[in-house]
Design an enzyme around this catalytic site. Sequence first.
Site, mmCIF file in Angstrom:
data_model
loop_
_atom_site.group_PDB
_atom_site.id
_atom_site.type_symbol
_atom_site.label_atom_id
_atom_site.label_comp_id
_atom_site.label_asym_id
_atom_site.label_seq_id
_atom_site.Cartn_x
_atom_site.Cartn_y
_atom_site.Cartn_z
ATOM 1 N N LYS A 1 -0.029 -7.304 -8.094
ATOM 2 C CA LYS A 1 -0.233 -6.148 -7.139
ATOM 3 C C LYS A 1 -1.778 -6.460 -7.081
ATOM 4 O O LYS A 1 -2.294 -7.370 -7.499
ATOM 5 C CB LYS A 1 -0.208 -4.909 -7.925
ATOM 6 N N GLY B 1 -1.379 1.044 -0.210
ATOM 7 C CA GLY B 1 -0.808 0.074 0.767
ATOM 8 C C GLY B 1 0.141 0.702 1.396
ATOM 9 O O GLY B 1 0.330 2.034 1.762
ATOM 10 N N ASP C 1 3.410 -6.716 -4.387
ATOM 11 C CA ASP C 1 3.301 -7.831 -3.824
ATOM 12 C C ASP C 1 4.423 -8.722 -3.836
ATOM 13 O O ASP C 1 4.710 -9.440 -2.934
ATOM 14 C CB ASP C 1 1.801 -8.336 -3.821
ATOM 15 N N GLU D 1 -4.960 1.137 -9.593
ATOM 16 C CA GLU D 1 -3.845 1.120 -9.747
ATOM 17 C C GLU D 1 -3.049 0.895 -11.097
ATOM 18 O O GLU D 1 -2.322 1.895 -11.886
ATOM 19 C CB GLU D 1 -2.843 0.324 -9.045
ATOM 20 N N ASP E 1 4.227 3.339 -6.518
ATOM 21 C CA ASP E 1 3.467 2.468 -5.991
ATOM 22 C C ASP E 1 4.160 1.089 -5.351
ATOM 23 O O ASP E 1 5.309 0.881 -5.656
ATOM 24 C CB ASP E 1 2.392 1.687 -6.561
ATOM 25 N N GLY E 2 3.578 0.335 -4.221
ATOM 26 C CA GLY E 2 4.417 -0.890 -3.896
ATOM 27 C C GLY E 2 3.962 -1.917 -4.809
ATOM 28 O O GLY E 2 3.308 -1.940 -5.820
HETATM 29 C C1 5RP Z 1 -2.470 -2.498 -3.191
HETATM 30 C C2 5RP Z 1 -1.266 -2.947 -3.882
HETATM 31 C C3 5RP Z 1 -0.163 -2.843 -3.028
HETATM 32 O O1 5RP Z 1 0.955 -2.036 -3.632
HETATM 33 C C4 5RP Z 1 0.490 -4.184 -2.685
HETATM 34 O O2 5RP Z 1 -0.263 -4.937 -1.865
HETATM 35 C C5 5RP Z 1 1.757 -3.974 -1.448
HETATM 36 O O3 5RP Z 1 1.124 -3.379 -0.417
HETATM 37 P P1 5RP Z 1 2.205 -3.202 0.841
HETATM 38 O O4 5RP Z 1 3.128 -1.808 0.592
HETATM 39 O O5 5RP Z 1 1.414 -2.807 1.937
HETATM 40 O O6 5RP Z 1 2.984 -4.335 1.009
HETATM 41 O O7 5RP Z 1 -1.103 -3.650 -4.907
HETATM 42 O O8 5RP Z 1 -3.624 -2.830 -4.132
#
Ligand code: 5RP
Length: 223
Positions: free
Chosen positions: A94, A29, A84, A103, A81-82
């Site tokens: 996520k 992401g 949502d 992930e 990781d990030g």
């Molecule tokens: C990808 C994910 C990302 O971590 C999530 O969508 C957050 O993305 P971003 O950092 O672009 O806001 O789960 O599958």
Amino acid sequence: MTQDELKLAVAQAAIAYVVEGEIVGVGTGSTANFFIDELAKIKHKVKAAVASSEATAARLRGHGITVLDLNEVTSMPVYVDGADEITAQGAMIKGGGAALTREKIVASVAQKFICIADGSKLVQLLGKFPLPVEVIPMAHAVVARKLNSLGGEARLRLKDGQPLLTDNGNMILDVHGLQIADPQALEATINNIVGVVTVGLFAKQGADVCLLGTSEGVKTLVF
Ligand code: 5RP
């Protein structure tokens, strides 16, 4: 501060959690991309990385970072990781980038999940962000009906007018309209639907630490 500046700030803060000489798990992401670019600056200090998507693997390799197959790895101190959405208890939605299955698999090997997110991702109740569910293509209609019976409205994710395919060759149903009061219970319920590969609820194994980007600086939440 812009959202990108907040993402950069948390990506920089996450570098402190990378263990020297070890393997680091890397998410997918836009926030994870900032982290990859920061990781590149200390690449001589890490042994290698494990990627949660083809896109992340390509970006890591582009920086000259060795990417290992997860099957070669038995120990990984951190996964970064990030998210949502994330609650104050560390449960997350996520899969906005369709990489939820890989992930969750890579995160399951790591000792610690370090979530990096801008402040807009912190919520009291999960579900405003449509919940991604990876499904086997032949089962998308039956799984959608079952998800609808749980109170949501499942929509097949499209790309250029066609069902989006994940790195695993599967499809994504995004479930709109849920108010997720018990993330662990819903994670188990959806994972038990035949045809579901993974639900993008990370509650049973949520984040251990969240680095949250705010205009007052990076806040550290420990769960
Ligand atoms: C990808 C994910 C990302 O971590 C999530 O969508 C957050 O993305 P971003 O950092 O672009 O806001 O789960 O599958």
